[in-house]
Enzyme design. Structure first.
Site, PDB file in Angstrom:
ATOM      1  N   GLY A 129      -1.851  -8.939  -1.501  1.00  0.00           N
ATOM      2  CA  GLY A 129      -1.900  -7.640  -0.860  1.00  0.00           C
ATOM      3  C   GLY A 129      -0.493  -7.123  -0.622  1.00  0.00           C
ATOM      4  N   PRO A 130      -0.365  -5.861  -0.272  1.00  0.00           N
ATOM      5  CA  PRO A 130       0.965  -5.279  -0.045  1.00  0.00           C
ATOM      6  C   PRO A 130       1.633  -5.903   1.172  1.00  0.00           C
ATOM      7  CG  PRO A 130      -0.760  -3.750   0.617  1.00  0.00           C
ATOM      8  CD  PRO A 130      -1.450  -4.884  -0.062  1.00  0.00           C
ATOM      9  N   SER A 131       2.939  -5.665   1.298  1.00  0.00           N
ATOM     10  CA  SER A 131       3.676  -6.165   2.452  1.00  0.00           C
ATOM     11  C   SER A 131       3.092  -5.587   3.741  1.00  0.00           C
ATOM     12  CB  SER A 131       5.155  -5.769   2.350  1.00  0.00           C
ATOM     13  OG  SER A 131       5.752  -6.373   1.224  1.00  0.00           O
ATOM     14  N   LYS A 174      -0.796 -11.329   5.565  1.00  0.00           N
ATOM     15  CA  LYS A 174      -0.948 -12.601   4.854  1.00  0.00           C
ATOM     16  C   LYS A 174      -0.239 -13.747   5.583  1.00  0.00           C
ATOM     17  CE  LYS A 174       0.947 -10.959   1.097  1.00  0.00           C
ATOM     18  NZ  LYS A 174       1.251  -9.608   1.606  1.00  0.00           N
ATOM     19  N   GLU A 181       4.766 -17.356  -0.407  1.00  0.00           N
ATOM     20  CA  GLU A 181       5.740 -16.841  -1.376  1.00  0.00           C
ATOM     21  C   GLU A 181       6.609 -17.978  -1.910  1.00  0.00           C
ATOM     22  OE1 GLU A 181       5.848 -13.905  -2.546  1.00  0.00           O
ATOM     23  OE2 GLU A 181       4.568 -12.797  -1.174  1.00  0.00           O
TER      24      GLU A 181
END
Length: 620
Positions: A415-417, A421, A544
């Site tokens: 998902g986007p920043s 998450k 990440e």
């Protein structure tokens, strides 16, 4: 999220003109100092006994001197009186030396106890406390503030026991020798005591403010040094130096204020002694001339006067040191008084366990960060001055999030920043607890589990891949201190870090530098992953984990993770969908909500956000 929610910041006190004035913060009391002293009661009792013996020896000297003068006036033989005086003086000196050693030793031990207690509490605080506190200020409390406790013992506190005995004994003896002279002396001394009492409160406030400024300075230095490369590259060295100098000058200014107040206290004992001496000498001489007392009594009275004022001077010095220490102790107790993670857990009522085959499960989880962790420093300052000036923030990060993570499978969070998450991983690790809803491990509310036992089942690689100062071995074995050299080498090889081993003859004992500065960004990330792989927990959280890797190392790392992931549960966060397209399950998040769950092929066809992400990365 009651365990982590902080109270609203207290309003700043105001000056008569309405301007905010910085709160002096919690002030420690002498009672709070007692536990630190009680740990060393045996040494302190022995020191007190020696202090009493020294006081007895000191009180005996004027009495023997009085007898010496009387014997000389009568023309008699001095006999053993001179030898007795010498013996008492030598004994007093020896007692003083032993007492000095014990005080220095005990003072150092008190500092050690305070530092150990503070560090233990500090490292056990909830993560939310570290969101708003500066590292440099915390370090200052461990270093600078605890050192001031040393002065409590070494600058007159325990001496006050013997000093009190000398003071009381001198008063009694002086009353018996000449009540009139004692009355005049007591008047002068009483005035000096009143002045000291008035000034003592100002010393405590000034000392605390000085320690706060020292904490600001330490935080500023830590900030600049930790980012020195960024500062140099931005040409901001002079600006950072100027900012640090400003903090240093602030600490200096507060230090001068402490010195000014202390400077008023220190001479008072001398003034009291000189004034008392002049009064006694003048009035006493007149009384001798009038035949109302004897020269021997006057000489003995003067010696007792010096004995009386000497512990008084020590007491004044103790007032200064104790008030300075109590100012610092207030900052220490502020941290020690914060509840630890373990203490916060005592008030939690976990949800009933459920039967499930899932490794992890989120049930309608809502999470919002504590207000103190959400607002900026500027917003906090405005809130202190005008609490209603700022609109209420929507601090909610997760909105009713529900999903299950199958045991032994790989789940990806995409998902986007700002989608939430990393917050999900933080909740799994119990760095925070949900505001609403339940996070379950094997069907059991994670709040019902001991945090240590919970985290032992989870390997967590953070987004910024921190590396601790030390050696390769120390970083690798942080969670597995008993790992063998062979295991360490093997896990380094699995993440393609063999070159790091070979470029230094020290091998596993090669230093990595502060924050891993001797390693590249990709090497730091792989080292952090190797640490988690070495522990081989049943659940791995990778945030990440491949963001700093090139294509070759990313492929090697994926192969290493694939090998270690067999029969283990993986939760992976990635912006590059190429690293997670083969996951067993992909959970798509947007603005704190789950907008899709499925495989890559399923999501491409059903979730527009995921399809857009895949298009931008040329995966469809």
């Amino acid at each position: 999220m009651s365990s982590d929610t902080a109270a609203r910041p207290s309003r700043a006190r105001r000056t008569p003109f309405g301007r905010p004035r910085k709160d002096d913060g919690p002030r420690a009391t002498f009672r709070q100092l007692l536990p630190y002293l009680a740990e060393h009661r045996a040494a302190l009792i022995l020191t007190a006994v020696l202090s009493v013996l020294g006081a007895v020896a000191s009180l005996a000297v004027p009495l023997i001197t009085r007898e010496l003068i009387t014997v000389v006036q009568r023309g008699g033989a001095l006999g053993g009186l001179v030898g007795l005086v010498i013996l008492l003086v030598v004994a007093s000196a020896l007692i003083s030396g032993v007492q000095h050693y014990l005080l220095q030793r005990t003072g150092t031990s008190v500092v050690l106890s305070a530092r150990t207690r503070l560090v233990r509490r500090m490292l056990g605080l909830p993560i939310s406390e570290f969101d708003t506190r500066r590292v440099g200020d915390l370090v200052s409390r461990v270093g600078s503030d605890t050192t001031l406790l040393y002065a409590v013992l070494t600058q007159g506190l325990v001496d006050a026991i013997g000093g009190a005995l000398i003071f009381i004994g001198s008063l009694i003896a002086m009353f018996l020798l000449d009540p009139v002279l004692l009355g005049l002396t007591a008047t002068v001394i009483a005035l000096s005591v009143v002045v000291v009492v008035v000034l003592s409160g100002r010393i405590r406030v000034a000392s605390r403010r000085q320690q706060e400024k020292v904490g600001d300075l330490a935080a500023a230095v830590e900030r600049a040094v930790s980012a020195v490369r960024t500062v140099r590259a931005a040409g901001a060295t002079e600006r950072e130096v100027a900012a640090i100098e400003q903090d240093a000058r602030g600490a200096w200014t507060q230090g001068i204020r402490v010195a000014k107040v202390s400077a008023l206290v220190v001479p008072i004992a001398g003034i009291a002694l000189q004034a008392s001496f002049l009064v006694v000498l003048g009035v006493g001489g007149a009384r001798v001339a009038a035949g109302q007392t004897t020269i021997a009594n006057l000489a003995s009275f003067i010696i007792f006067l010096f004995l009386l004022v000497m512990p008084l001077g020590n007491a004044f010095g103790a007032v200064t040191s104790v008030n300075s220490a109590l100012g610092a102790l207030g900052r220490i107790e502020e941290i020690i008084g914060l509840p630890s993670e373990v203490e916060l857990d005592a008030g939690i009522v976990p949800a009933p366990a459920i039967e499930t085959t899932d490794a992890l499960r989120f049930d309608d989880v809502v999470f919002r960060y504590p207000e103190k962790a959400h607002r900026t420093e500027t917003e906090k300052a405005i809130a202190d001055i005008a609490p209603d000036a700022l609109p209420e923030h929507d601090r909610t990060v997760l909105h009713g999030v529900s999903f299950a993570v199958p045991r032994g499978r790989r789940t990806a969070l995409v998902g986007p920043s700002g989608a939430g998450k990393s917050t999900i991983l933080a909740l799994i690790e119990r760095f925070y607890d949900p505001t609403e809803g339940v996070v379950r491990l094997g069907g059991e509310d994670v709040r019902a589990l001991d945090r240590g036992a919970l985290r032992a089942q989870i390997g967590y690689v953070e987004q910024d891949a921190p590396v601790l100062a030390g050696t390769l071995r120390q970083n690798l074995t942080l969670a597995t201190p008993d790992a063998s050299d062979e295991q360490c080498v093997e896990v380094l090889r699995s993440v393609n870090l063999t070159e790091v081993l070979e470029r230094n003859e020290l091998g596993l004992d090669a230093p990595v530098g502060e924050d891993g500065v001797m390693l590249s960004g990709g090497e730091r990330q792989r080292l952090a992953i190797a640490r988690a792989l070495l522990a081989a927990p049943p659940i791995l959280l990778l945030d990440e984990s491949t963001s700093s890797l090139d294509g070759l190392n990313e492929q090697l790392l994926r192969e290493a993770i694939d090998a270690v992931a067999e029969n283990r549960t993986l939760i992976v966060i990635a912006h590059r969908l190429s690293t997670v397209v083969d996951s067993d399950q992909i959970i798509v998040l947007d603005h704190g909500r789950v907008v899709g769950v499925g495989t890559h092929s399923e999501l491409v066809g059903t979730v527009p956000l995921y399809r857009d992400l895949a298009k931008h990365q040329l995966l469809v």
